[in-house]
Design an enzyme around this catalytic site. Structure first.
Site, PDB file in Angstrom:
ATOM      1  N   CYS A 102      44.854  49.161  33.523  1.00  0.00           N
ATOM      2  CA  CYS A 102      45.598  48.117  33.967  1.00  0.00           C
ATOM      3  C   CYS A 102      47.148  48.154  33.922  1.00  0.00           C
ATOM      4  O   CYS A 102      47.673  48.820  33.064  1.00  0.00           O
ATOM      5  CB  CYS A 102      45.331  46.802  33.167  1.00  0.00           C
ATOM      6  SG  CYS A 102      46.002  45.005  33.490  1.00  0.00           S
ATOM      7  N   HIS A 144      38.022  42.069  36.872  1.00  0.00           N
ATOM      8  CA  HIS A 144      39.006  42.493  36.257  1.00  0.00           C
ATOM      9  C   HIS A 144      40.301  41.743  36.644  1.00  0.00           C
ATOM     10  O   HIS A 144      40.917  41.136  36.231  1.00  0.00           O
ATOM     11  CB  HIS A 144      39.449  43.946  36.099  1.00  0.00           C
ATOM     12  CG  HIS A 144      40.627  44.460  35.767  1.00  0.00           C
ATOM     13  ND1 HIS A 144      40.612  45.261  34.584  1.00  0.00           N
ATOM     14  CD2 HIS A 144      42.091  44.147  36.047  1.00  0.00           C
ATOM     15  CE1 HIS A 144      42.006  45.492  34.234  1.00  0.00           C
ATOM     16  NE2 HIS A 144      42.842  44.884  35.105  1.00  0.00           N
ATOM     17  N   GLU A 145      40.455  41.751  38.090  1.00  0.00           N
ATOM     18  CA  GLU A 145      41.773  41.014  38.771  1.00  0.00           C
ATOM     19  C   GLU A 145      41.573  39.461  38.520  1.00  0.00           C
ATOM     20  O   GLU A 145      42.607  39.014  38.516  1.00  0.00           O
ATOM     21  CB  GLU A 145      41.586  41.656  40.062  1.00  0.00           C
ATOM     22  CG  GLU A 145      41.962  42.971  40.461  1.00  0.00           C
ATOM     23  CD  GLU A 145      43.063  43.620  39.867  1.00  0.00           C
ATOM     24  OE1 GLU A 145      44.026  42.931  39.544  1.00  0.00           O
ATOM     25  OE2 GLU A 145      43.083  44.518  39.384  1.00  0.00           O
ATOM     26  N   HIS A 148      42.868  38.020  35.475  1.00  0.00           N
ATOM     27  CA  HIS A 148      44.285  37.796  35.377  1.00  0.00           C
ATOM     28  C   HIS A 148      44.679  36.385  35.609  1.00  0.00           C
ATOM     29  O   HIS A 148      45.771  35.883  35.274  1.00  0.00           O
ATOM     30  CB  HIS A 148      45.043  38.769  36.177  1.00  0.00           C
ATOM     31  CG  HIS A 148      45.167  40.238  35.803  1.00  0.00           C
ATOM     32  ND1 HIS A 148      45.952  40.431  34.677  1.00  0.00           N
ATOM     33  CD2 HIS A 148      44.702  41.454  36.301  1.00  0.00           C
ATOM     34  CE1 HIS A 148      45.647  41.700  34.367  1.00  0.00           C
ATOM     35  NE2 HIS A 148      45.090  42.180  35.464  1.00  0.00           N
TER      36      HIS A 148
END
Ligand code: NI
Length: 183
Positions: A102, A144-145, A148
């Site tokens: 990341c 994953h994105e 955020h």
């Protein structure tokens, strides 16, 4: 167009829930996305979420390059995709563990469980809705994105923190790298 500063783990903007975008076609969203594209190109990652550039809004950009794609349709390479207010729906309870990195956790990598197959939908900067089904690395990158946007960094998803380390050290140990992947 500008290269923005990337927030690193520990900065509060990465640990709060991002706000939905009311008007995905607003000029300030277009400007934000253009700056995120510049920033991602400069930093050399696969995806970037707005909180990573200190903007707590639900915006993600990502692409899936050829070398991270699989054979199946749901794992195919994806063009640079601009998502406003993305939503993920897992299509299975099954998870797999694989390595992630990341831009907000520089120089490190860790092995993270993620759903194997998801549906995700979003609004484009033109105001259209779109959706895809994803498996493999494609599904992993989107999870994953989008994490955020909920204040979650990949180490917070890890079940075995012995598999978190400096990428330079971890990559020296190819047996470990491969064993996580079941290779
Ligand atoms: Ni990230």
């Amino acid at each position: 167009m500008a290269i923005l500063k990337i927030a690193r783990m520990g900065h509060p903007v990465l640990h709060r829930k991002a706000e939905p975008v009311e008007d995905p076609t607003a000029p300030e969203i277009a400007n934000l996305i253009n700056d995120m594209i510049d920033t991602l190109e400069d930093a050399g990652g696969i995806g970037l979420a707005a909180p990573q550039v200190h903007v707590p809004r639900r915006v993600v950009i990502f692409y899936i390059p050829e070398h991270r794609a699989g054979e199946e349709e749901e794992e195919e390479p994806q063009p640079l995709t601009l998502m406003v207010n993305p939503v993920i729906e897992p299509l299975t309870d099954e998870k797999s563990v694989d390595w992630e990195a990341c831009l907000s956790v520089p120089d490190m990598m860790g092995a993270v469980p993620r759903f194997d197959r998801i549906k995700y939908s979003w609004t484009t900067p033109e105001g259209e809705t779109d959706e895809r089904i994803a498996s493999g690395f494609h599904a992993r990158a989107v999870q994953h994105e989008c994490d955020h946007l909920d204040g979650i960094l990949y180490p917070m998803r890890m079940e075995d923190l012995t598999l978190l380390g400096f990428a330079e050290e971890v990559q020296r140990n190819q047996d470990l790298v491969n064993s996580v992947r079941g290779e």
